[in-house]
Design a protein around this motif. Structure first.
Motif, PDB file in Angstrom:
ATOM      1  N   SER A   1       0.791  -1.335  -0.011  1.00  0.00           N
ATOM      2  CA  SER A   1      -0.022  -0.108   0.051  1.00  0.00           C
ATOM      3  C   SER A   1       1.038   1.454   0.080  1.00  0.00           C
ATOM      4  O   SER A   1       0.392   2.225  -0.474  1.00  0.00           O
ATOM      5  CB  SER A   1      -0.925   0.013   1.268  1.00  0.00           C
ATOM      6  OG  SER A   1      -0.196   0.398   2.463  1.00  0.00           O
TER       7      SER A   1
ATOM      8  N   GLN B   1       1.535   4.256  -3.618  1.00  0.00           N
ATOM      9  CA  GLN B   1       1.113   5.565  -3.491  1.00  0.00           C
ATOM     10  C   GLN B   1       1.233   6.606  -4.729  1.00  0.00           C
ATOM     11  O   GLN B   1       2.340   6.396  -5.487  1.00  0.00           O
ATOM     12  CB  GLN B   1       1.948   6.385  -2.347  1.00  0.00           C
ATOM     13  CG  GLN B   1       1.585   5.900  -0.984  1.00  0.00           C
ATOM     14  CD  GLN B   1       0.070   6.183  -0.548  1.00  0.00           C
ATOM     15  OE1 GLN B   1      -0.294   7.260  -0.516  1.00  0.00           O
ATOM     16  NE2 GLN B   1      -0.732   5.065  -0.149  1.00  0.00           N
TER      17      GLN B   1
ATOM     18  N   SER C   1      -2.937   1.857   3.542  1.00  0.00           N
ATOM     19  CA  SER C   1      -3.177   3.253   3.164  1.00  0.00           C
ATOM     20  C   SER C   1      -3.848   3.413   1.844  1.00  0.00           C
ATOM     21  O   SER C   1      -3.274   2.694   0.947  1.00  0.00           O
ATOM     22  CB  SER C   1      -1.565   4.124   3.021  1.00  0.00           C
ATOM     23  OG  SER C   1      -1.359   4.607   4.508  1.00  0.00           O
ATOM     24  N   ASP C   2      -4.922   4.197   1.682  1.00  0.00           N
ATOM     25  CA  ASP C   2      -5.317   4.463   0.760  1.00  0.00           C
ATOM     26  C   ASP C   2      -4.187   5.219  -0.498  1.00  0.00           C
ATOM     27  O   ASP C   2      -3.346   5.938  -0.093  1.00  0.00           O
ATOM     28  CB  ASP C   2      -6.607   5.632   0.693  1.00  0.00           C
ATOM     29  CG  ASP C   2      -7.135   5.981  -0.672  1.00  0.00           C
ATOM     30  OD1 ASP C   2      -6.539   6.781  -1.616  1.00  0.00           O
ATOM     31  OD2 ASP C   2      -8.295   5.644  -0.759  1.00  0.00           O
TER      32      ASP C   2
ATOM     33  N   ARG D   1      -4.004   7.568  -2.355  1.00  0.00           N
ATOM     34  CA  ARG D   1      -4.171   9.004  -2.596  1.00  0.00           C
ATOM     35  C   ARG D   1      -3.639   9.852  -1.145  1.00  0.00           C
ATOM     36  O   ARG D   1      -3.254  10.750  -1.213  1.00  0.00           O
ATOM     37  CB  ARG D   1      -5.349   9.468  -2.669  1.00  0.00           C
ATOM     38  CG  ARG D   1      -6.043   8.966  -4.066  1.00  0.00           C
ATOM     39  CD  ARG D   1      -7.427   9.304  -4.033  1.00  0.00           C
ATOM     40  NE  ARG D   1      -8.220   8.345  -3.099  1.00  0.00           N
ATOM     41  CZ  ARG D   1      -9.396   8.753  -2.428  1.00  0.00           C
ATOM     42  NH1 ARG D   1     -10.238   9.848  -3.235  1.00  0.00           N
ATOM     43  NH2 ARG D   1      -9.781   8.156  -1.563  1.00  0.00           N
ATOM     44  N   ARG D   2      -3.367   8.835  -0.188  1.00  0.00           N
ATOM     45  CA  ARG D   2      -3.123   9.470   1.216  1.00  0.00           C
ATOM     46  C   ARG D   2      -2.043  10.337   1.250  1.00  0.00           C
ATOM     47  O   ARG D   2      -1.949  11.405   1.583  1.00  0.00           O
ATOM     48  CB  ARG D   2      -2.632   8.312   2.206  1.00  0.00           C
ATOM     49  CG  ARG D   2      -2.461   8.900   3.545  1.00  0.00           C
ATOM     50  CD  ARG D   2      -1.803   7.773   4.410  1.00  0.00           C
ATOM     51  NE  ARG D   2      -1.253   8.446   5.608  1.00  0.00           N
ATOM     52  CZ  ARG D   2      -0.248   7.840   6.457  1.00  0.00           C
ATOM     53  NH1 ARG D   2      -0.174   6.385   6.445  1.00  0.00           N
ATOM     54  NH2 ARG D   2       0.322   8.634   7.367  1.00  0.00           N
TER      55      ARG D   2
ATOM     56  N   LYS E   1      -2.698  13.790  -0.817  1.00  0.00           N
ATOM     57  CA  LYS E   1      -3.485  14.731  -0.293  1.00  0.00           C
ATOM     58  C   LYS E   1      -2.789  15.378   1.176  1.00  0.00           C
ATOM     59  O   LYS E   1      -3.081  16.471   1.368  1.00  0.00           O
ATOM     60  CB  LYS E   1      -4.770  13.829   0.123  1.00  0.00           C
ATOM     61  CG  LYS E   1      -5.794  13.472  -0.946  1.00  0.00           C
ATOM     62  CD  LYS E   1      -6.953  12.687  -0.472  1.00  0.00           C
ATOM     63  CE  LYS E   1      -7.827  12.341  -1.681  1.00  0.00           C
ATOM     64  NZ  LYS E   1      -8.571  14.030  -2.053  1.00  0.00           N
ATOM     65  N   GLN E   2      -2.254  14.703   2.061  1.00  0.00           N
ATOM     66  CA  GLN E   2      -1.571  15.015   3.078  1.00  0.00           C
ATOM     67  C   GLN E   2      -0.342  16.226   2.852  1.00  0.00           C
ATOM     68  O   GLN E   2      -0.472  17.152   3.290  1.00  0.00           O
ATOM     69  CB  GLN E   2      -0.933  14.089   3.965  1.00  0.00           C
ATOM     70  CG  GLN E   2      -1.978  13.352   4.626  1.00  0.00           C
ATOM     71  CD  GLN E   2      -1.601  12.311   5.515  1.00  0.00           C
ATOM     72  OE1 GLN E   2      -0.747  11.372   5.175  1.00  0.00           O
ATOM     73  NE2 GLN E   2      -1.815  12.471   6.846  1.00  0.00           N
TER      74      GLN E   2
ATOM     75  N   THR F   1      -5.767  11.635   9.388  1.00  0.00           N
ATOM     76  CA  THR F   1      -6.819  11.336   8.518  1.00  0.00           C
ATOM     77  C   THR F   1      -7.989  10.565   9.164  1.00  0.00           C
ATOM     78  O   THR F   1      -7.564   9.992  10.167  1.00  0.00           O
ATOM     79  CB  THR F   1      -6.580  10.729   7.222  1.00  0.00           C
ATOM     80  OG1 THR F   1      -6.291   9.042   7.378  1.00  0.00           O
ATOM     81  CG2 THR F   1      -5.223  11.159   6.516  1.00  0.00           C
TER      82      THR F   1
ATOM     83  N   SER G   1      -1.967   7.141  10.802  1.00  0.00           N
ATOM     84  CA  SER G   1      -2.615   8.091   9.621  1.00  0.00           C
ATOM     85  C   SER G   1      -1.665   9.447   9.590  1.00  0.00           C
ATOM     86  O   SER G   1      -2.355  10.091   8.662  1.00  0.00           O
ATOM     87  CB  SER G   1      -4.085   8.326   9.791  1.00  0.00           C
ATOM     88  OG  SER G   1      -4.164   9.169  10.743  1.00  0.00           O
TER      89      SER G   1
ATOM     90  N   GLU H   1     -11.617  12.347   5.392  1.00  0.00           N
ATOM     91  CA  GLU H   1     -11.711  11.290   4.276  1.00  0.00           C
ATOM     92  C   GLU H   1     -10.998  10.003   5.041  1.00  0.00           C
ATOM     93  O   GLU H   1     -10.070  10.071   5.793  1.00  0.00           O
ATOM     94  CB  GLU H   1     -10.781  11.608   3.291  1.00  0.00           C
ATOM     95  CG  GLU H   1     -11.417  12.722   2.485  1.00  0.00           C
ATOM     96  CD  GLU H   1     -10.495  12.989   1.088  1.00  0.00           C
ATOM     97  OE1 GLU H   1     -10.595  12.239   0.144  1.00  0.00           O
ATOM     98  OE2 GLU H   1      -9.716  13.920   1.042  1.00  0.00           O
TER      99      GLU H   1
ATOM    100  N   LEU I   1      -8.626   7.693   4.724  1.00  0.00           N
ATOM    101  CA  LEU I   1      -7.496   7.207   3.769  1.00  0.00           C
ATOM    102  C   LEU I   1      -6.610   5.999   4.497  1.00  0.00           C
ATOM    103  O   LEU I   1      -5.435   6.036   3.965  1.00  0.00           O
ATOM    104  CB  LEU I   1      -6.572   8.569   3.731  1.00  0.00           C
ATOM    105  CG  LEU I   1      -7.396   9.931   2.971  1.00  0.00           C
ATOM    106  CD1 LEU I   1      -6.432  11.056   2.706  1.00  0.00           C
ATOM    107  CD2 LEU I   1      -7.858   9.287   1.575  1.00  0.00           C
TER     108      LEU I   1
END
Length: 341
Positions: A29, A33, A99-100, A102-103, A106-107, A122, A160, A201, A203
């Motif tokens: 994961s 990314q 982790s998503d 997009r994590r 986005k951060q 998140t 997160s 979200e 994430l």
């Protein structure tokens, strides 16, 4: 995007000890990314299972592995990781969470848009040990609501978070050794002094294991844990209320996560109501503050439901008065994971 193995934008810090059951999924994961300018720094804290073999099989040059021949514990592993991290930002990760994709993207985007913020978490979807979705973990979003929530409980899901490495090391000294509350203590010190936030979200997929850490403690360790977290709560309360905060209030609020039952509910809610009343009209009328209070009341209602149905119904009624129909969506998130924006 140009990548740098010596000066990455982000260090993903992942301590692990005997994590072979879920480590491969966690690593995958991270490497999936969309934001790719990172290093993955794994601190292998004396693993005796297949963890070293899993790490040796990874061919991605962004992986750095530091091996402790014997276990020194989580906090020393985290602080060593902070010393060795090369990134401007540190993103925490646990060996059994996902982790998503997009994590990180986005951060990092949030920090670029908010240069005053030091710490960002998140929300998450909690799963059982097999990875099946259970429910949504909701969190306060703004600096003010984070400071409020920290008076009751940890406002951040540890795996997160992303934070500015240099500031956290220089101004806040990294993680302080304590009994299972090292992250709560650090986030509280940061939030009392600098702006923090959570992205609204999920994430992260946060894996919950069957046996809680606090549930497996000896009576002496459980008492020490309660003392440590009560001291953290008291400092957070003093940040909001000054000298009006008391140790008795801080200890009563500890039942938010541990030992909340019908007998404790009345005393807890008396302190909760007094804290709400102590805020300004502007704070009480803010939509985000109402949302966070509704989350708290709904969480408490859910815990009381098997023991005291009418008390639980009254708490949910209060959440509904405070936040309207949205309170129902919050309750669904907490109980079944069906909440979606």
């Amino acid at each position: 995007m140009a990548l740098s193995t010596t000066h990455p934008k982000v260090t993903v810090l992942l301590p692990v000890r005997n994590g072979s059951a879920h480590l491969e999924d966690a690593l995958a994961s991270v490497f999936a990314q969309k934001f790719t300018d990172f290093e993955l720094l794994v601190i292998d804290d004396g693993s005796t299972d297949a963890t070293p073999e899993i790490l040796r099989a990874v061919r991605d040059p962004r992986l750095r592995v530091v091996t402790h021949p014997r276990s020194f514990g989580l906090v020393p592993a985290l602080n060593r990781g902070l010393e060795l991290a090369r990134g401007e930002f540190v993103a925490r990760h646990d060996h059994d969470d996902i982790s998503d994709p997009r994590r990180l993207q986005k951060q990092v985007a949030f920090f670029r848009a908010h240069p005053d913020h030091v710490l960002l978490g998140t929300e998450a979807v909690q799963t059982d040990v097999q990875g099946r979705e259970a429910f949504r973990l909701l969190r306060p979003q703004t600096a003010e609501s984070v400071r409020w929530y920290l008076c009751f409980d940890n406002a951040f899901i540890h795996s997160s978070v992303m934070f500015r490495r240099e500031i956290v090391q220089r101004d806040f000294g990294g993680y302080t050794p304590s009994l299972h509350s090292e992250d709560y203590a650090l986030w509280s010190r940061i939030a009392r002094a600098r702006p923090t936030a959570n992205l609204a979200e999920p994430l992260l997929r946060y894996r919950e294991h069957g046996l809680s850490v606090t549930g497996s403690m000896s009576p002496a360790d459980a008492a020490a844990f309660d003392d440590a977290t009560t001291a953290i709560r008291l400092e957070n309360l003093r940040g909001l209320l000054g000298d009006r905060a008391s140790s008795a209030d801080a200890r009563l609020l500890s039942t938010y996560r541990r030992n909340f039952n019908p007998a404790a509910a009345r005393d807890f809610l008396a302190v909760f109501n007094r804290l709400v009343a102590a805020g300004t009209d502007a704070v009480r009328d803010a939509a985000e503050f109402k949302r966070v209070c509704a989350i708290q009341l709904a969480e408490l209602a859910y815990r009381l439901l098997p023991m005291a149905r009418w008390q639980a119904a009254d708490l949910f009624r209060r959440a509904h008065i405070l936040y309207g129909e949205n309170a129902r969506r919050i309750f669904l998130a907490i109980t079944s994971g069906r909440y979606r924006r």
